[in-house]
Design a protein around this motif. Structure first.
Motif, PDB file in Angstrom:
ATOM      1  N   THR A  58       0.825  -1.206   0.000  1.00 34.10           N
ATOM      2  CA  THR A  58       0.000   0.000   0.000  1.00 34.10           C
ATOM      3  C   THR A  58       0.860   1.257   0.000  1.00 34.10           C
ATOM      4  O   THR A  58       0.592   2.214  -0.744  1.00 34.10           O
ATOM      5  CB  THR A  58      -0.931   0.016   1.228  1.00 34.10           C
ATOM      6  N   LEU A  59       1.913   1.259   0.816  1.00 30.38           N
ATOM      7  CA  LEU A  59       2.806   2.422   0.848  1.00 30.38           C
ATOM      8  C   LEU A  59       3.523   2.601  -0.483  1.00 30.38           C
ATOM      9  O   LEU A  59       3.767   3.733  -0.920  1.00 30.38           O
ATOM     10  CB  LEU A  59       3.819   2.274   1.987  1.00 30.38           C
ATOM     11  N   PHE A  60       3.847   1.495  -1.148  1.00 33.64           N
ATOM     12  CA  PHE A  60       4.466   1.584  -2.475  1.00 33.64           C
ATOM     13  C   PHE A  60       3.508   2.229  -3.466  1.00 33.64           C
ATOM     14  O   PHE A  60       3.901   3.082  -4.267  1.00 33.64           O
ATOM     15  CB  PHE A  60       4.871   0.191  -2.955  1.00 33.64           C
ATOM     16  N   HIS A  61       2.239   1.826  -3.436  1.00 36.68           N
ATOM     17  CA  HIS A  61       1.258   2.411  -4.349  1.00 36.68           C
ATOM     18  C   HIS A  61       0.992   3.878  -4.027  1.00 36.68           C
ATOM     19  O   HIS A  61       0.790   4.692  -4.935  1.00 36.68           O
ATOM     20  CB  HIS A  61      -0.047   1.616  -4.287  1.00 36.68           C
ATOM     21  N   LEU A  62       1.007   4.232  -2.746  1.00 35.86           N
ATOM     22  CA  LEU A  62       0.764   5.618  -2.343  1.00 35.86           C
ATOM     23  C   LEU A  62       1.972   6.505  -2.608  1.00 35.86           C
ATOM     24  O   LEU A  62       1.834   7.634  -3.095  1.00 35.86           O
ATOM     25  CB  LEU A  62       0.408   5.684  -0.857  1.00 35.86           C
ATOM     26  N   PHE A  63       3.166   5.995  -2.278  1.00 38.64           N
ATOM     27  CA  PHE A  63       4.389   6.799  -2.365  1.00 38.64           C
ATOM     28  C   PHE A  63       5.478   6.014  -3.110  1.00 38.64           C
ATOM     29  O   PHE A  63       6.481   5.612  -2.509  1.00 38.64           O
ATOM     30  CB  PHE A  63       4.884   7.171  -0.966  1.00 38.64           C
ATOM     31  N   PRO A  64       5.306   5.778  -4.408  1.00 43.33           N
ATOM     32  CA  PRO A  64       6.228   4.898  -5.133  1.00 43.33           C
ATOM     33  C   PRO A  64       7.666   5.390  -5.190  1.00 43.33           C
ATOM     34  O   PRO A  64       8.575   4.591  -5.398  1.00 43.33           O
ATOM     35  CB  PRO A  64       5.612   4.830  -6.535  1.00 43.33           C
ATOM     36  N   GLN A  65       7.880   6.680  -5.015  1.00 46.83           N
ATOM     37  CA  GLN A  65       9.243   7.180  -5.070  1.00 46.83           C
ATOM     38  C   GLN A  65       9.883   7.298  -3.696  1.00 46.83           C
ATOM     39  O   GLN A  65      11.076   7.560  -3.594  1.00 46.83           O
ATOM     40  CB  GLN A  65       9.262   8.542  -5.779  1.00 46.83           C
ATOM     41  N   ASN A 110       8.961   9.773 -15.948  1.00 45.20           N
ATOM     42  CA  ASN A 110       8.998   8.399 -15.449  1.00 45.20           C
ATOM     43  C   ASN A 110       9.410   8.241 -13.991  1.00 45.20           C
ATOM     44  O   ASN A 110       9.708   7.134 -13.556  1.00 45.20           O
ATOM     45  CB  ASN A 110       9.930   7.561 -16.330  1.00 45.20           C
ATOM     46  N   GLY A 111       9.439   9.316 -13.259  1.00 43.83           N
ATOM     47  CA  GLY A 111       9.798   9.194 -11.855  1.00 43.83           C
ATOM     48  C   GLY A 111      10.241  10.527 -11.289  1.00 43.83           C
ATOM     49  O   GLY A 111      10.339  11.538 -11.997  1.00 43.83           O
ATOM     50  N   ILE A 112      10.516  10.525  -9.997  1.00 41.18           N
ATOM     51  CA  ILE A 112      10.887  11.755  -9.320  1.00 41.18           C
ATOM     52  C   ILE A 112      12.270  12.220  -9.767  1.00 41.18           C
ATOM     53  O   ILE A 112      13.157  11.406 -10.053  1.00 41.18           O
ATOM     54  CB  ILE A 112      10.843  11.542  -7.786  1.00 41.18           C
ATOM     55  N   LEU A 113      12.441  13.531  -9.875  1.00 38.15           N
ATOM     56  CA  LEU A 113      13.731  14.109 -10.243  1.00 38.15           C
ATOM     57  C   LEU A 113      14.542  14.340  -8.971  1.00 38.15           C
ATOM     58  O   LEU A 113      14.343  15.336  -8.261  1.00 38.15           O
ATOM     59  CB  LEU A 113      13.525  15.431 -10.997  1.00 38.15           C
ATOM     60  N   TYR A 114      15.424  13.410  -8.678  1.00 39.15           N
ATOM     61  CA  TYR A 114      16.258  13.544  -7.483  1.00 39.15           C
ATOM     62  C   TYR A 114      17.314  14.619  -7.719  1.00 39.15           C
ATOM     63  O   TYR A 114      17.950  14.660  -8.783  1.00 39.15           O
ATOM     64  CB  TYR A 114      16.912  12.219  -7.136  1.00 39.15           C
ATOM     65  N   VAL A 159      20.012  15.271 -10.947  1.00 37.44           N
ATOM     66  CA  VAL A 159      19.928  16.463 -11.789  1.00 37.44           C
ATOM     67  C   VAL A 159      21.251  17.221 -11.749  1.00 37.44           C
ATOM     68  O   VAL A 159      21.738  17.712 -12.786  1.00 37.44           O
ATOM     69  CB  VAL A 159      18.762  17.369 -11.339  1.00 37.44           C
ATOM     70  N   GLU A 160      21.837  17.319 -10.567  1.00 38.06           N
ATOM     71  CA  GLU A 160      23.131  18.007 -10.446  1.00 38.06           C
ATOM     72  C   GLU A 160      24.215  17.277 -11.250  1.00 38.06           C
ATOM     73  O   GLU A 160      25.089  17.922 -11.848  1.00 38.06           O
ATOM     74  CB  GLU A 160      23.535  18.121  -8.978  1.00 38.06           C
ATOM     75  N   GLU A 161      24.167  15.944 -11.234  1.00 41.44           N
ATOM     76  CA  GLU A 161      25.125  15.186 -12.049  1.00 41.44           C
ATOM     77  C   GLU A 161      24.938  15.484 -13.536  1.00 41.44           C
ATOM     78  O   GLU A 161      25.918  15.609 -14.283  1.00 41.44           O
ATOM     79  CB  GLU A 161      24.952  13.685 -11.798  1.00 41.44           C
ATOM     80  N   LEU A 162      23.682  15.605 -13.961  1.00 36.60           N
ATOM     81  CA  LEU A 162      23.400  15.923 -15.363  1.00 36.60           C
ATOM     82  C   LEU A 162      23.908  17.316 -15.721  1.00 36.60           C
ATOM     83  O   LEU A 162      24.538  17.507 -16.774  1.00 36.60           O
ATOM     84  CB  LEU A 162      21.891  15.823 -15.612  1.00 36.60           C
ATOM     85  N   ILE A 163      23.657  18.282 -14.848  1.00 34.18           N
ATOM     86  CA  ILE A 163      24.126  19.655 -15.105  1.00 34.18           C
ATOM     87  C   ILE A 163      25.646  19.702 -15.159  1.00 34.18           C
ATOM     88  O   ILE A 163      26.241  20.381 -16.007  1.00 34.18           O
ATOM     89  CB  ILE A 163      23.582  20.604 -14.018  1.00 34.18           C
ATOM     90  N   GLU A 164      26.292  18.952 -14.262  1.00 36.19           N
ATOM     91  CA  GLU A 164      27.761  18.905 -14.264  1.00 36.19           C
ATOM     92  C   GLU A 164      28.283  18.262 -15.536  1.00 36.19           C
ATOM     93  O   GLU A 164      29.294  18.701 -16.102  1.00 36.19           O
ATOM     94  CB  GLU A 164      28.246  18.125 -13.040  1.00 36.19           C
ATOM     95  N   LEU A 165      27.598  17.210 -16.014  1.00 42.00           N
ATOM     96  CA  LEU A 165      28.006  16.545 -17.252  1.00 42.00           C
ATOM     97  C   LEU A 165      27.910  17.500 -18.439  1.00 42.00           C
ATOM     98  O   LEU A 165      28.818  17.570 -19.283  1.00 42.00           O
ATOM     99  CB  LEU A 165      27.119  15.322 -17.497  1.00 42.00           C
TER     100      LEU A 165
END
Length: 594
Positions: free
Chosen positions: A23-30, A496-500, A504-510
């Motif tokens: 239930t917690l997975f369905h409510l808060f999948p991320q 497709n999911g939460i932006l951690y 995102v910082e790794e992407l900006i650095e790349l």
């Protein structure tokens, strides 16, 4: 000798523990990203209890196929049909698009083949973007029904082996076969790398049910023979049980269902851990069951079927109807889940049908109307949604092939050097250029890629279905190092999911501080991370002066006609608007940089 018909303490508590995780997975999948592992415990418990009860009845001379089938049908189908028809009936009034072509899915659930149907539809349990449905969780019940169907044969083989070779041989054979079948999960993943196929497959899941059955047979035999654990053995069981429970809790928050390790190792490990938890509770002489027994977990465990059946329709419709944004929405969802479960138990109970009908009680009338609407909606459903989904799938496949062919060609205009000047006054510290733009994204960008190429013919696009943040880094690094300057990078990765923040910082650095970056915010109204992702993206320009946000959400939310039935992927008109917005956003900054 302990009676095998005596209730085993602790098993309801374990069921409650499992349903809480799911239930917690369905409510808060991320947040509770590994809560799906509760399914492993459910499968083991189902196999355990079925084997225990079958063997006890066979020993007492009361096992019969007729009673077996009646018991299985009576246990599942009244509640299942009530949930299906009430959900469809509600949708007929408030979310008709959801059930526009529900009949094939409804029939797949009723006939116990929904897991195969979902595999055929490529319904990814962990992204829930393509083919979203209030019944995505019914794959579990289908595997259970398939196991029930073949159980009399398996039970007959066990009885035959026990009669000829002895109970140790029969139980050991069941255990060894179940362990071997559990190896189907990593084999499947190694061959296909297909999360949907591996997660939903009967062949990859039946080992857990057989493992539980071997435990049920073992405990029944030990109990019948008066064999009990005691002394040093019992003292070892307690800390092992505590460690395994802690491992489950830790995995609930850490083991993402998209992580390859879940299929190589994780699901198999936690299935075996579930087997040990059940065994340690049920084995004669163990006191663990008494220690974990408590009214709350017991109630949840005893009502696990209703809680399981209702939870995803409630959560899905709260999101679809935007009720998930109301104050304390999860609390209301849980309250509704408990209420509907109690109502279902009351309706399917025999005492409910024995009393005199009363139409003075308004809820009875409301439930009746919803059930009639559900039956009507199911019968009247057509294949338009299926065609819509197929059109989207065909479009994504066609665009992917076009991008692949384009990546194999050369001759695009090259930009030799990056502009080193500071353009802070324009809102983006780095020079924006529409030539040689690099775009990286998920299936939303992929669905619009043909229109993007029309407005940005020199662009390089790398987009894939189901892409999560982090999976874009390897191909993007290769593109950025191809010898061209690539002054501008556009990223669309929030579907497709939460932006951690760390990813995102790794992407900006790349990408680097020498390039300007445009992040496209997300429009995916049926997904719970839409708002949190967009709120986070809005903080980036203040932290990184080379970042600009393309506000797709504000534009898209005004035009529901721009989307396929999943309300996330743009159709032809929406794709053109998506591409035009990217171009106009680039030009808006460029105008300020002149």
């Amino acid at each position: 000798m302990k009676s095998t018909n005596q209730k085993i303490m602790g098993l309801d508590a374990l069921k409650g523990f499992a349903i809480i995780g799911i239930t917690l997975f369905h409510l808060f999948p991320q947040r509770v990203k590994g809560g799906y592992l509760g399914v492993c415990l459910f499968f083991v418990l189902s196999g355990f209890l079925l084997a225990l009860s079958s063997q006890s009845k066979a020993r007492n001379g009361t096992f019969s196929l007729r009673d077996y089938w009646k018991g299985r049908i009576r246990r599942i189908y009244p509640s299942l049909l009530l949930v299906l028809l009430m959900t469809i009936g509600f949708c007929v009034f408030f979310a008709p698009a959801v059930v526009k072509a529900i009949r094939p899915e409804f029939l797949s659930i009723v006939f116990g083949v929904n897991n195969f149907w979902q595999i055929a539809q490529n319904m990814d349990y962990f992204t829930r973007v393509l083919n979203a449905s209030p019944f995505s969780h019914m794959w579990f019940l289908s595997i259970l029904l398939q196991f029930y169907l073949i159980w009399p044969i398996l039970f007959g083989l066990y009885r035959l082996g026990k009669k000829r070779k002895g109970w140790v041989f029969a139980v050991g054979t069941f255990f060894i076969v179940s362990v071997l079948l559990m190896g189907a999960m990593p084999v499947c993943y190694g061959i296909t790398s297909d999360v949907t196929r591996c997660y939903y497959g009967t062949d990859t899941r039946i080992g857990a049910l057989l493992l539980g059955a071997s435990g049920g047979f073992l405990c029944e035999e030990l109990s019948r023979r008066g064999l009990r654990v005691k002394g040093a053995v019992h003292r070892w069981i307690v800390p092992i049980f505590a460690v395994l429970t802690g491992a489950f809790l830790l995995a609930f928050f850490m083991l993402d269902g998209q992580n390859p390790w879940a299929y190589w190792f994780g699901i198999g490990f936690f299935t075996f851990a579930a087997f040990l938890l059940v065994l340690f509770c049920a084995i004669p002489g163990s006191s663990i069951g008494r220690w974990i027994d408590n009214p709350v977990l017991n109630w949840i465990g005893k009502n696990s079927l209703g809680l399981f059946l209702w939870q995803y329709p409630i959560i899905y419709l709260f999101t679809y109807l935007h009720w998930s944004k109301i104050f304390l929405a999860p609390v209301w969802e849980v309250a509704l889940l408990v209420g509907l479960t109690m109502m279902t138990n009351k309706i399917v109970s025999s005492s409910f049908w024995k009393r005199k009908p009363s139409f003075r009680f308004a809820p009875n009338v409301a439930v009746g109307l919803i059930l009639v609407a559900g039956a009507f909606g199911m019968i009247r459903s057509d294949s338009s949604k299926m065609s819509d989904q197929q059109e989207l799938a065909d479009k994504l496949e066609e665009n992917q092939a076009r991008l692949q062919a384009d990546s194999n060609q050369t001759g695009k205009e090259e930009v030799s050097t990056l502009d080193p000047n500071d353009y802070t006054s324009s809102g983006n510290v780095k020079k924006v250029d529409t030539q040689g733009v690099v775009l990286v994204g998920d299936s939303v960008m992929l669905s619009a890629s043909d229109q993007i190429m029309n407005v940005l013919p020199s662009a390089t696009i790398n987009a894939e279905v189901g892409r999560h943040l982090g999976q874009e880094q390897a191909p993007l690094k290769e593109i950025l190092n191809d010898g061209n300057a690539h002054q501008t990078v556009v990223a669309g990765l929030g579907t497709n999911g939460i932006l951690y923040d760390f990813a995102v910082e790794e992407l900006i650095e790349l990408i680097g501080e020498d390039r300007n970056i445009f992040f496209i915010n997300a429009y995916c109204p049926t997904l719970e991370w839409e708002q949190s992702n967009n709120d986070y993206l809005n903080t980036l320009p203040a932290l990184h002066p080379n970042v600009t946000i393309i506000d797709w959400y504000s534009l898209a939310s005004q035009h529901p006609e721009w989307f396929f039935s999943d309300s996330t992927h743009p159709n032809e008109e929406g794709s053109k608007a998506y591409a035009d917005l990217i171009l106009s956003s680039l030009r808006t900054v460029m105008e300020k940089q002149k």
